[in-house]
Design a protein around this motif. Structure first.
Motif, mmCIF file in Angstrom:
data_model
loop_
_atom_site.group_PDB
_atom_site.id
_atom_site.type_symbol
_atom_site.label_atom_id
_atom_site.label_comp_id
_atom_site.label_asym_id
_atom_site.label_seq_id
_atom_site.Cartn_x
_atom_site.Cartn_y
_atom_site.Cartn_z
ATOM 1 N N ASP A 111 69.916 40.297 -34.610
ATOM 2 C CA ASP A 111 70.040 39.757 -33.257
ATOM 3 C C ASP A 111 71.201 40.435 -32.527
ATOM 4 O O ASP A 111 72.356 40.335 -32.945
ATOM 5 C CB ASP A 111 70.269 38.242 -33.335
ATOM 6 N N ARG A 112 70.897 41.118 -31.438
ATOM 7 C CA ARG A 112 71.918 41.912 -30.755
ATOM 8 C C ARG A 112 73.032 41.047 -30.160
ATOM 9 O O ARG A 112 74.195 41.443 -30.145
ATOM 10 C CB ARG A 112 71.269 42.763 -29.668
ATOM 11 N N THR A 113 72.675 39.869 -29.655
ATOM 12 C CA THR A 113 73.693 38.974 -29.093
ATOM 13 C C THR A 113 74.700 38.559 -30.150
ATOM 14 O O THR A 113 75.906 38.514 -29.900
ATOM 15 C CB THR A 113 73.023 37.733 -28.483
ATOM 16 N N LEU A 145 75.273 40.217 -33.067
ATOM 17 C CA LEU A 145 75.964 41.402 -33.589
ATOM 18 C C LEU A 145 77.116 41.830 -32.685
ATOM 19 O O LEU A 145 78.081 42.430 -33.155
ATOM 20 C CB LEU A 145 74.979 42.555 -33.773
ATOM 21 N N ARG A 146 77.034 41.489 -31.390
ATOM 22 C CA ARG A 146 78.132 41.833 -30.476
ATOM 23 C C ARG A 146 79.400 41.034 -30.786
ATOM 24 O O ARG A 146 80.486 41.427 -30.357
ATOM 25 C CB ARG A 146 77.697 41.608 -29.024
ATOM 26 N N ASP A 149 78.564 46.538 -37.594
ATOM 27 C CA ASP A 149 77.240 46.305 -38.170
ATOM 28 C C ASP A 149 76.916 47.492 -39.079
ATOM 29 O O ASP A 149 76.698 48.611 -38.586
ATOM 30 C CB ASP A 149 76.193 46.185 -37.052
ATOM 31 N N GLY A 206 72.069 48.254 -36.090
ATOM 32 C CA GLY A 206 70.989 47.598 -35.368
ATOM 33 C C GLY A 206 69.697 47.453 -36.138
ATOM 34 O O GLY A 206 68.771 46.783 -35.678
#
Length: 492
Positions: free
Chosen positions: A428-430, A432-433, A438, A442
């Motif tokens: 989940d990119r949100t 991982l920010r 990471d 991604g």
């Protein structure tokens, strides 16, 4: 009776510098708080967060605590609340509302109080920290300091000093009644190493000789149990007491990351600093702020009535925290009303002796055995990479990192933590920010797991030999390998 002289007592013209610091400082910390929420709330508590607010509101259909999200929550509305809060905070830091009538900064600070309370009251465990209610109480109290058109109200300044007293004395009493390490002066043998989020200088502080650590504890007891009483003494004694509190809080700023807790204590302590003392320490500061600004001061009776009404309210609400201070079962960081006003504070009644860290790892391999290529996720604030110098983040609050510190003290089997692992499996990119690193750039890992390690600061000799700031020892696998198919509580 000389009514004019009696009314003049309520004005404190020699505390204009204190008012400027209080209003602008508290507003600046509100800005940081809203910024922290803007960047983190949607991932942690948003519509697709770890503990979604819509689910929370649905479970508590009669939520007693006030919040703008009572009837509806959306990430878009949350971002609008944060943006509005940051805009109002920035105006107050610039001093623009303070140029108008006294009701203008009053409305601005009350707006910040209500907006941020709306966030805190649905923030669940991610907002369960004492400095949240401290910021709310500070915002409400300084709202009644007025504007540049009036003298600072003396009763409000005394109430801010009373807030500092509860913050410091409450913390001191928690320690004296808490772990033996505070009474035998050994608490600082461990605290710099085991505190939730060490800073760049924490290791150096930990490596100080033990006699200095004992002096640190003695200094802490003096600053928290003795000095707060002198905030109410005549000048310049009150200013000296404030200076001692500011100095001890700056030491905590330099050696750790406690969000805005130390910074707000520093700001609030200026309530006891008079203009003559400030001018004596820093001659660049004007001795007569009103003459320097060319503003004629005149406090209208309607404003005096408002400040006195606020004073009476906060004095009445002080009954419960006073009773708590003298209770054998003293509560720590507790509010006695739904508006989070006149609360009780305190922290670190006991000190953790060992630092256990939960490391989260993932792998792309089909089989999650010991032969798999396990890669560790990097967090922004919490220790991980043994060579990395801890960063300074305070007054910014890294909420995920703080909750990670609590896991080994309580249990790793928290609902939010399993939801976090599921988000990592989804890449989940949100989410991982919120991390520093990471290891899969991604890509979705097939498996994730949680392992625990014992961490300690390296000695100077160990650092010279290995370049490691931390020495870590593997302990056990806290959560065995999970895939998306096996992740507990995964939302489809």
């Amino acid at each position: 009776m000389d009514w004019a002289a009696w009314l003049d007592w309520f004005n404190a013209p020699d505390y204009e510098f204190a008012r400027q610091v209080l209003q602008r400082g508290v507003a600046a910390l509100f800005f940081v708080a809203f910024l922290s929420s803007l960047n983190q709330f949607p991932a942690l508590l948003g519509e697709r967060g770890l503990l979604p607010v819509p689910d929370y509101l649905e479970a508590f259909t009669r939520l007693r605590r006030p919040t703008l999200f009572r009837w509806r929550y959306s990430d878009r509305l949350l971002r609008a609340v944060c943006a509005l809060g940051m805009a109002i905070s920035a105006l107050l830091v610039a001093g623009l509302p303070q140029l108008g009538p006294p009701w203008l900064p009053l409305i601005a600070f009350l707006a910040l109080w209500l907006l941020y309370m709306s966030i805190v009251n649905v923030g669940q465990t991610f907002y369960g920290f004492g400095w949240e209610m401290l910021l709310l109480e500070a915002g409400f109290t300084v709202a009644f300091l007025g504007s540049n058109q009036t003298d600072p109200p003396r009763t409000i300044l005394l109430l801010v000093a009373w807030l500092v007293f509860r913050l410091e004395f409450g913390a001191g009493m928690i320690k004296i009644r808490g772990g033996r390490e505070w009474r035998d002066l050994t608490a600082l043998y461990y605290h710099h190493e085991t505190q939730p989020m060490p800073g760049p200088l924490s290791r150096q502080a930990h490596l100080l000789p033990k006699p200095l650590h004992r002096m640190e504890v003695l200094g802490n007891h003096f600053a928290q149990l003795v000095v707060p009483f002198f905030l109410f003494a005549p000048q310049p004694i009150a200013s000296v007491a404030a200076g001692i509190i500011i100095f001890t809080q700056l030491w905590l700023v330099a050696t750790g990351n406690f969000a805005w807790l130390n910074w707000i204590a520093i700001v609030l302590a200026f309530a006891a600093v008079s203009d003559p003392v400030a001018h004596a320490v820093l001659p660049v500061l004007p001795l007569d702020w009103h003459a320097a600004g060319g503003i004629e001061q005149q406090t209208p009776l309607w404003w005096l009535a408002i400040t006195l009404a606020a004073t009476v309210l906060l004095v009445v609400l002080s009954y419960w925290p006073i009773r708590n201070l003298f209770s054998h079962h003293q509560l720590m960081n507790a509010s006695f009303n739904r508006w989070q006003l006149v609360n009780t504070y305190g922290a670190f009644g006991t000190v953790t002796k060992q630092r256990i860290e939960v490391a989260v790892e993932g792998t792309l391999d089909e089989e999650p055995d010991d032969a798999a290529d396990w890669r560790e996720y990097g967090f922004k604030g919490k220790p991980g990479d043994v060579r990395r110098l801890p960063r300074q983040y305070a007054p910014y609050h890294l909420r995920l990192d703080w909750l990670m510190w609590f896991l080994p003290l309580r249990t790793v089997h928290e609902e939010w933590f399993y939801a976090f692992l599921a988000k990592l499996l989804e890449a989940d990119r949100t989410m991982l920010r919120l991390l520093r690193h990471d290891p899969f750039d991604g890509e979705r890992p097939r498996w994730v797991r949680a392992r625990t390690y014992l961490y300690r600061f390296s000695s100077r000799a160990e650092f010279r030999e290995t370049g490691q700031r931390w020495i870590r020892t593997p302990l056990y696998e806290a959560i065995p390998p999970l895939s998306l198919r096996h992740a507990p509580g995964r939302r489809q």
